[in-house]
Design an enzyme around this catalytic site. Structure first.
Site, PDB file in Angstrom:
ATOM      1  N   ASP A  20      35.739  40.344  37.500  1.00 21.00           N
ATOM      2  CA  ASP A  20      35.589  40.607  36.301  1.00 21.00           C
ATOM      3  C   ASP A  20      36.045  42.147  35.659  1.00 21.00           C
ATOM      4  O   ASP A  20      35.044  42.601  36.194  1.00 21.00           O
ATOM      5  CB  ASP A  20      35.358  39.369  34.541  1.00 21.00           C
ATOM      6  CG  ASP A  20      35.716  39.931  33.023  1.00 21.00           C
ATOM      7  OD1 ASP A  20      37.336  40.428  32.851  1.00 21.00           O
ATOM      8  OD2 ASP A  20      35.265  40.163  31.826  1.00 21.00           O
ATOM      9  N   HIS A  37      44.075  45.185  39.397  1.00 21.69           N
ATOM     10  CA  HIS A  37      43.945  44.197  40.531  1.00 21.69           C
ATOM     11  C   HIS A  37      43.941  44.292  41.854  1.00 21.69           C
ATOM     12  O   HIS A  37      43.206  43.242  42.402  1.00 21.69           O
ATOM     13  CB  HIS A  37      45.102  42.632  40.039  1.00 21.69           C
ATOM     14  CG  HIS A  37      45.326  42.200  38.265  1.00 21.69           C
ATOM     15  ND1 HIS A  37      43.483  42.071  37.587  1.00 21.69           N
ATOM     16  CD2 HIS A  37      46.013  42.472  37.650  1.00 21.69           C
ATOM     17  CE1 HIS A  37      43.322  41.855  36.860  1.00 21.69           C
ATOM     18  NE2 HIS A  37      45.284  42.282  36.262  1.00 21.69           N
ATOM     19  N   LEU A 130      32.226  29.363  56.256  1.00 20.62           N
ATOM     20  CA  LEU A 130      32.724  29.674  54.769  1.00 20.62           C
ATOM     21  C   LEU A 130      33.337  29.460  54.387  1.00 20.62           C
ATOM     22  O   LEU A 130      34.821  29.318  54.156  1.00 20.62           O
ATOM     23  CB  LEU A 130      32.508  31.260  55.165  1.00 20.62           C
ATOM     24  CG  LEU A 130      32.818  32.311  53.661  1.00 20.62           C
ATOM     25  CD1 LEU A 130      31.284  31.679  52.830  1.00 20.62           C
ATOM     26  CD2 LEU A 130      33.045  33.175  54.080  1.00 20.62           C
TER      27      LEU A 130
HETATM   28  C1  IPE Z   1      38.297  35.188  32.985  1.00 14.74           C
HETATM   29  O1  IPE Z   1      38.211  36.461  33.194  1.00 14.74           O
HETATM   30  C2  IPE Z   1      39.147  34.470  34.119  1.00 14.74           C
HETATM   31  C3  IPE Z   1      38.890  35.751  35.326  1.00 14.74           C
HETATM   32  C4  IPE Z   1      38.029  36.680  35.341  1.00 14.74           C
HETATM   33  C5  IPE Z   1      39.800  35.123  36.563  1.00 14.74           C
HETATM   34  P1  IPE Z   1      39.002  36.974  31.315  1.00 14.74           P
HETATM   35  O2  IPE Z   1      38.853  38.300  31.653  1.00 14.74           O
HETATM   36  O3  IPE Z   1      40.448  36.579  31.297  1.00 14.74           O
HETATM   37  O4  IPE Z   1      37.952  36.506  30.587  1.00 14.74           O
HETATM   38  P2  IPE Z   1      38.126  37.026  28.781  1.00 14.74           P
HETATM   39  O5  IPE Z   1      39.329  37.106  28.083  1.00 14.74           O
HETATM   40  O6  IPE Z   1      37.171  38.260  28.865  1.00 14.74           O
HETATM   41  O7  IPE Z   1      37.145  35.923  28.347  1.00 14.74           O
HETATM   42  C1  IPE Z   2      39.590  40.284  35.638  1.00 17.05           C
HETATM   43  O1  IPE Z   2      40.246  41.304  35.181  1.00 17.05           O
HETATM   44  C2  IPE Z   2      41.167  39.928  36.078  1.00 17.05           C
HETATM   45  C3  IPE Z   2      41.511  38.736  35.628  1.00 17.05           C
HETATM   46  C4  IPE Z   2      41.299  37.971  34.911  1.00 17.05           C
HETATM   47  C5  IPE Z   2      42.897  38.372  35.880  1.00 17.05           C
HETATM   48  P1  IPE Z   2      40.627  41.583  33.708  1.00 17.05           P
HETATM   49  O2  IPE Z   2      42.421  41.637  34.118  1.00 17.05           O
HETATM   50  O3  IPE Z   2      40.376  40.513  32.730  1.00 17.05           O
HETATM   51  O4  IPE Z   2      39.941  42.822  33.869  1.00 17.05           O
HETATM   52  P2  IPE Z   2      39.689  43.406  31.692  1.00 17.05           P
HETATM   53  O5  IPE Z   2      38.664  42.668  31.947  1.00 17.05           O
HETATM   54  O6  IPE Z   2      40.842  43.775  30.991  1.00 17.05           O
HETATM   55  O7  IPE Z   2      38.952  45.247  31.983  1.00 17.05           O
HETATM   56 MG    MG Z   3      38.645  40.377  31.770  1.00 16.64          MG
END
Ligand code: IPE
Ligand code: IPE
Ligand code: MG
Length: 239
Positions: A20, A37, A130
């Site tokens: 995240d 990403h 792995l």
């Molecule tokens: C959780 O992160 C999902 C992934 C990292 C793939 P999100 O960014 O979607 O979660 P919330 O919205 O902060 O709970």
């Molecule tokens: C995690 O990073 C990747 C996915 C959920 C696909 P985010 O896209 O949620 O990044 P933030 O939380 O907005 O910074």
């Molecule tokens: Mg996020």
């Protein structure tokens, strides 16, 4: 803990990571979220390699949740393109990287081409050591509901009886069948919640929340999370 001391401690066999913070990483730099990403995908490659080096057996990464479809079409298709690129690369380097790739999630919502590549890589890498479990279009609640549906179907067809169901049997219907539960789950980005990750499997996992955004996450951060894990006292309900 001194690094030498840490090296001597066993590495968790199974580590889960909620990758995240990509969006915030990009925003801080004035870049589009998809650039975050892309940087996050590079971090994933680095961390997966490092996990192999230190002897982790299973790495489960949360890449796209069942809730992430709520994002803009542009962001979602950017993530799909990154997955596609990663799969092409992994298919090419299969024998070099020696990573067993598995997918946790409902792949039926992906394009047929992407789905085909996921299944191909899963099949062709199944003898490597792995094991990397990619949670893609994954939701912990959905995983449990689908497992319950599959069990119910077996009851309906007469293959199973309701009273046969135990925790151990139920696990066979989850994506993670046969994989030990993660000892350690890491969530970078500063958020402190599960966001629907491995709900069943994390019953006794140690959670380590870190204030680093995923694209900045380094092998040293993984070492720090493992060191924190070793400072925990795991009781599993005992004393
Ligand atoms: C959780 O992160 C999902 C992934 C990292 C793939 P999100 O960014 O979607 O979660 P919330 O919205 O902060 O709970
Ligand atoms: C995690 O990073 C990747 C996915 C959920 C696909 P985010 O896209 O949620 O990044 P933030 O939380 O907005 O910074
Ligand atoms: Mg996020």
């Amino acid at each position: 803990m001194a690094p030498s001391e840490q090296k001597a401690l066993p590495v968790p066999a199974h580590i889960g990571i909620i990758m995240d913070g990509n969006g915030r990483w990009a925003k801080k730099r004035g870049l589009p979220r998809t650039a975050g990403h892309k940087a996050g995908a590079e971090t994933f490659r680095r961390i997966a390699t490092y996990c192999g080096e230190i002897g982790v057996k299973y790495l489960t990464v949360y890449a796209f949740s069942t809730e992430n479809w709520k994002r803009s079409e542009e962001e979602v298709s950017g993530i799909m393109r990154l997955l596609d690129r990663y799969l092409d690369e992994a298919l090419q380097d299969l024998d070099k990287k020696k990573v067993r790739a598995c997918f946790y999630g409902d792949l039926s919502r992906l394009s047929p081409e992407l789905r085909k590549k996921c299944l191909e890589i899963q099949e062709r890498s199944k003898d490597y050591e792995l094991q990397v479990n990619f949670c893609f279009n994954y939701g912990g609640r959905m995983e449990i509901v689908q497992a319950a549906q599959r069990f119910a179907q077996e009851v309906q067809s007469g293959k199973r009886a309701p009273e046969e169901l135990t925790e151990a049997l139920f696990e066979n219907y989850l994506y993670s069948a046969g994989v030990p539960d993660p000892e350690l789950i890491i969530r970078p980005s500063g958020e402190q919640r599960t966001s629907n990750f491995l709900l069943w499997q994390s019953a006794y996992s140690e959670y380590v929340f870190m204030n680093v955004l995923w694209p900045d996450f380094s092998p040293a951060d993984l070492d720090a999370a493992i060191a924190e894990y070793h400072r925990r006292n795991r009781r599993f309900g005992g004393v």
